[in-house]
Design a protein around this motif. Structure first.
Motif, short mmCIF file in Angstrom:
data_model
loop_
_atom_site.label_atom_id
_atom_site.label_comp_id
_atom_site.label_asym_id
_atom_site.label_seq_id
_atom_site.Cartn_x
_atom_site.Cartn_y
_atom_site.Cartn_z
N ALA A 165 0.83 -1.20 0.00
CA ALA A 165 0.00 0.00 0.00
C ALA A 165 0.87 1.26 0.00
O ALA A 165 2.05 1.21 0.33
CB ALA A 165 -0.91 -0.01 1.23
N PRO A 166 0.27 2.40 -0.35
CA PRO A 166 1.03 3.66 -0.29
C PRO A 166 1.55 3.93 1.12
O PRO A 166 0.97 3.48 2.11
CB PRO A 166 0.00 4.70 -0.72
CG PRO A 166 -0.98 3.95 -1.57
CD PRO A 166 -1.07 2.59 -0.94
N GLU A 167 2.64 4.66 1.19
CA GLU A 167 3.28 4.99 2.46
C GLU A 167 3.51 6.49 2.53
O GLU A 167 3.37 7.20 1.55
CB GLU A 167 4.63 4.26 2.59
CG GLU A 167 4.56 2.75 2.48
CD GLU A 167 5.94 2.11 2.47
OE1 GLU A 167 6.94 2.86 2.65
OE2 GLU A 167 6.03 0.88 2.28
N GLN A 168 3.85 6.96 3.71
CA GLN A 168 4.26 8.35 3.90
C GLN A 168 5.78 8.43 3.99
O GLN A 168 6.40 7.68 4.73
CB GLN A 168 3.63 8.92 5.18
CG GLN A 168 2.13 9.12 5.11
CD GLN A 168 1.74 10.24 4.17
OE1 GLN A 168 2.34 11.32 4.17
NE2 GLN A 168 0.71 10.01 3.36
N LEU A 169 6.35 9.34 3.21
CA LEU A 169 7.79 9.54 3.22
C LEU A 169 8.05 11.04 3.27
O LEU A 169 7.73 11.76 2.33
CB LEU A 169 8.42 8.92 1.97
CG LEU A 169 9.94 9.02 1.84
CD1 LEU A 169 10.63 8.27 2.97
CD2 LEU A 169 10.39 8.47 0.49
N ASP A 170 8.59 11.50 4.37
CA ASP A 170 8.85 12.93 4.56
C ASP A 170 7.60 13.77 4.32
O ASP A 170 7.65 14.84 3.70
CB ASP A 170 9.98 13.39 3.63
CG ASP A 170 11.32 12.78 3.99
OD1 ASP A 170 11.59 12.64 5.20
OD2 ASP A 170 12.08 12.45 3.08
N GLY A 171 6.44 13.26 4.79
CA GLY A 171 5.19 13.99 4.68
C GLY A 171 4.53 13.91 3.32
O GLY A 171 3.52 14.57 3.08
N VAL A 172 5.07 13.09 2.43
CA VAL A 172 4.52 12.93 1.08
C VAL A 172 4.08 11.49 0.90
O VAL A 172 4.79 10.55 1.29
CB VAL A 172 5.58 13.29 0.01
CG1 VAL A 172 5.03 13.04 -1.40
CG2 VAL A 172 6.02 14.74 0.17
N VAL B 245 3.71 8.19 -1.01
CA VAL B 245 4.47 7.53 -2.09
C VAL B 245 3.98 6.10 -2.24
O VAL B 245 3.50 5.49 -1.29
CB VAL B 245 5.98 7.53 -1.79
CG1 VAL B 245 6.55 8.93 -1.83
CG2 VAL B 245 6.27 6.86 -0.44
N GLN B 246 4.12 5.59 -3.46
CA GLN B 246 3.77 4.20 -3.74
C GLN B 246 5.07 3.41 -3.93
O GLN B 246 5.89 3.73 -4.78
CB GLN B 246 2.94 4.11 -5.02
CG GLN B 246 2.66 2.68 -5.48
CD GLN B 246 1.86 1.88 -4.46
OE1 GLN B 246 0.79 2.31 -4.04
NE2 GLN B 246 2.37 0.71 -4.06
N PRO B 247 5.25 2.36 -3.12
CA PRO B 247 6.44 1.52 -3.31
C PRO B 247 6.27 0.61 -4.53
O PRO B 247 5.18 0.10 -4.78
CB PRO B 247 6.51 0.69 -2.02
CG PRO B 247 5.51 1.29 -1.09
CD PRO B 247 4.49 1.95 -1.93
N VAL C 299 7.64 6.21 -5.32
CA VAL C 299 7.27 7.24 -6.30
C VAL C 299 6.03 7.98 -5.82
O VAL C 299 5.06 7.36 -5.39
CB VAL C 299 7.01 6.60 -7.68
CG1 VAL C 299 6.69 7.67 -8.72
CG2 VAL C 299 8.20 5.75 -8.12
N ASP C 300 6.06 9.32 -5.92
CA ASP C 300 4.90 10.09 -5.47
C ASP C 300 3.88 10.28 -6.59
O ASP C 300 4.07 9.78 -7.71
CB ASP C 300 5.33 11.43 -4.85
CG ASP C 300 5.86 12.43 -5.87
OD1 ASP C 300 5.70 12.22 -7.09
OD2 ASP C 300 6.46 13.45 -5.44
N LEU D 135 10.63 10.30 -8.26
CA LEU D 135 11.27 9.20 -7.56
C LEU D 135 11.91 9.75 -6.29
O LEU D 135 12.88 10.50 -6.35
CB LEU D 135 12.34 8.58 -8.47
CG LEU D 135 13.12 7.39 -7.94
CD1 LEU D 135 12.19 6.25 -7.53
CD2 LEU D 135 14.12 6.92 -8.98
N ARG D 136 11.35 9.39 -5.15
CA ARG D 136 11.78 9.97 -3.89
C ARG D 136 12.71 9.08 -3.08
O ARG D 136 13.40 9.57 -2.17
CB ARG D 136 10.57 10.37 -3.05
CG ARG D 136 9.82 11.56 -3.66
CD ARG D 136 8.71 12.06 -2.79
NE ARG D 136 8.15 13.31 -3.31
CZ ARG D 136 8.54 14.52 -2.94
NH1 ARG D 136 9.50 14.64 -2.04
NH2 ARG D 136 7.99 15.59 -3.46
#
Length: 264
Positions: free
Chosen positions: A172-179, A181-183, A219-220, A225-226
């Motif tokens: 599932a999508p995750e939070q990365l630095d407040g954004v 993202v989809q792994p 990826v957001d 690509l984060r």
């Protein structure tokens, strides 16, 4: 702006050799009150999922629209290294600044601005930066950094166009630095990589790459690509990109801290 965050790896290898990217009108009272039309919901745009066929094109296009970003890198395994840096495009010129910590060498700073490379190696130079023109044929060190400007101009997925064999969502999508993202899990066939990409990825002293490399991408919603993670020959590399468009500015060192005299 296209970029290749793995420039950090390229620079570190070169340094190792050296040292060893509504309204309405009012109505009259006698007139019937118009009935307000029911609001029509705007359909949510359908975004085509990332696939082996489009992942490189989409990620490169998203990266090209960004003028700057910050990056952190961590490498663990037989060789360890950490780095932080910033990449920036100004008036068509792509620049970067990076601080790396390499065991046995300590903190090393690299700055690439206006086509010139500046190296700060405290063990050899103290507080001075050694200026190197990568195009200076008279400088024996220039060859170690030949093409570094081209490296800055590449993206993290450049060279993978014909080599990606599969792209799958990894949960599932995750939070990365407040954004959000989809792994994704991205598998690359190394036999289909161009020679320059093989050289970029090849660990020093390794005879060849494994048949495949499996990357984890985060990826957001804007196809940026984060985060990237991958393992290669016992070494794990993690790159995290942040502050797209608002990264720290990249500038050349003060003139009184620059030298062109070789310390060895």
């Amino acid at each position: 702006m296209r970029r290749r965050p793995l420039i950090a790896v390229t620079t570190a290898v070169a340094l190792t050799t050296l040292l060893a990217a509504c309204g309405g009108d009012p109505a009259a009272s006698e007139q019937p009150v118009p009935t307000k039309a029911a609001a029509t919901a705007t359909p949510t745009p359908t975004v085509e999922p990332l696939s082996a066929e489009n992942v490189v094109t989409r990620l490169e296009a998203a990266a090209a629209a960004q003028a700057s970003y910050d990056v952190t890198m961590d490498v663990t395994g037989p060789t360890t290294m950490s780095a932080t840096g910033s990449f920036q495009a100004v008036d068509g010129q792509e620049n970067f600044a990076m601080r790396m910590n390499i065991p046995g060498m300590g903190d090393i700073e690299t700055v690439f601005v206006g086509g010139l490379l500046y190296l700060k190696i405290p063990a050899l130079l103290g507080d001075q930066y050694l200026q190197i023109d990568p195009n200076d044929a008279s400088n024996p060190l220039a060859a170690e950094f030949a093409g570094i400007g081209d490296e800055v101009g590449g993206s993290a997925v450049e060279g993978l166009e014909d080599a990606v064999t599969s792209v799958e969502k990894a949960g599932a999508p995750e939070q990365l630095d407040g954004v959000e993202v989809q792994p994704y899990t991205v598998v690359v066939d190394t036999t289909k990589l161009p020679a320059d990409k093989v050289a970029e990825l090849m660990p020093e002293g390794a005879p060849s790459l494994p048949p495949t490399i499996t990357y984890s991408y985060w990826v957001d919603a804007d196809d940026l690509l984060r985060k990237v993670q991958y393992e290669l020959m016992g070494m794990s590399t993690t790159l995290t990109m942040t502050n797209f468009g608002t990264a720290a500015p990249v500038t050349a060192p003060p003139a009184d801290q620059v030298t062109t005299e070789m310390p060895f």
